[in-house]
Design a protein around this motif. Structure first.
Motif, PDB file in Angstrom:
ATOM      1  N   GLY A 112      14.088  67.495 -58.376  1.00  0.00           N
ATOM      2  CA  GLY A 112      13.048  66.492 -58.529  1.00  0.00           C
ATOM      3  C   GLY A 112      11.804  66.723 -57.702  1.00  0.00           C
ATOM      4  N   ALA A 138      11.831  65.032 -64.120  1.00  0.00           N
ATOM      5  CA  ALA A 138      12.787  65.432 -63.080  1.00  0.00           C
ATOM      6  C   ALA A 138      12.510  64.667 -61.789  1.00  0.00           C
ATOM      7  CB  ALA A 138      12.721  66.937 -62.842  1.00  0.00           C
ATOM      8  N   HIS A 139      11.238  64.562 -61.424  1.00  0.00           N
ATOM      9  CA  HIS A 139      10.871  63.821 -60.207  1.00  0.00           C
ATOM     10  C   HIS A 139      11.293  62.362 -60.318  1.00  0.00           C
ATOM     11  CE1 HIS A 139       8.718  61.750 -57.089  1.00  0.00           C
ATOM     12  NE2 HIS A 139       8.046  61.078 -58.006  1.00  0.00           N
ATOM     13  N   GLU A 142      15.354  61.980 -60.395  1.00  0.00           N
ATOM     14  CA  GLU A 142      16.007  62.303 -59.119  1.00  0.00           C
ATOM     15  C   GLU A 142      15.586  61.304 -58.040  1.00  0.00           C
ATOM     16  OE1 GLU A 142      18.819  64.274 -57.125  1.00  0.00           O
ATOM     17  OE2 GLU A 142      18.250  64.767 -59.174  1.00  0.00           O
ATOM     18  N   SER A 143      14.313  61.007 -58.000  1.00  0.00           N
ATOM     19  CA  SER A 143      13.804  60.084 -56.989  1.00  0.00           C
ATOM     20  C   SER A 143      14.370  58.683 -57.197  1.00  0.00           C
ATOM     21  CB  SER A 143      12.283  60.078 -57.038  1.00  0.00           C
ATOM     22  OG  SER A 143      11.761  59.273 -56.022  1.00  0.00           O
TER      23      SER A 143
END
Length: 183
Positions: A112, A138-139, A142-143
């Protein structure tokens, strides 16, 4: 379970940095309050990880804002503004606890968090939209998991409140991104 995960992340960060030959004098953890609501190691691990992640996200979002088209550009700018606001709040938590920020995650390839190579590839891409969307998704995903875990495991109320707001923001931005891609 979540507290264990955050503790493992903190230990891995310290171990990973030491294994990479990085040295940083650890700042003392000074409780912002007493008892269960203190700013302790779990809070510090979360805040330091999130600052490193947000710093990289801002680079991605600024680059995206300059490279992608239309509504994606507008979304990138809006999220970048939100991340800068978060960064100020995260640094404020450390400042309130008397802790100097040290990026223990510099150079790490973490889920991420866009890498310098990915950012360079995005900057050079003639049609960057798809890559930007992949990195942004993705960021956000995941975050969101990290901030959700923090919201459930930290005891320091200001940190928990910020983590909950960050989770709400990530969910909202993920929905907006999904809506843009359906259009």
């Amino acid at each position: 379970m979540i507290r264990l995960l955050v503790g493992i992340l903190a230990a891995a960060a310290v171990t990973g940095c030491a294994a990479a030959g990085e040295t940083a004098a650890p700042a003392p953890v000074v409780p912002a309050t007493t008892g269960a609501g203190q700013f302790g190691l779990t809070e510090r691990a979360f805040v330091e990880l999130q600052i490193a992640t947000d710093d990289q996200a801002v680079k991605l979002l600024d680059l995206g804002g300059a490279k992608v088209s239309g509504a994606l550009r507008d979304l990138a700018a809006e999220i970048a503004t939100a991340r800068r606001t978060e960064l100020a709040a995260l640094h404020g938590l450390l400042d309130s606890a008397g802790i100097t920020y040290v990026n223990n995650h510099e150079g790490h390839d973490m889920p991420g968090m866009p890498t310098p190579d990915e950012l360079a590839e995005l900057a050079a891409a003639p049609a960057p939209d798809a890559m930007f969307v992949r990195l942004l998704r993705a960021h956000l995903a995941e975050s969101e998991g990290v901030v959700r875990g923090a919201a459930q495991s930290v005891t320091h109320e200001a940190t928990r409140t910020l983590a909950r707001q960050m989770e709400t923001d990530r969910q909202r931005f993920s929905r907006r991104l999904g809506e843009l891609l359906r259009v």
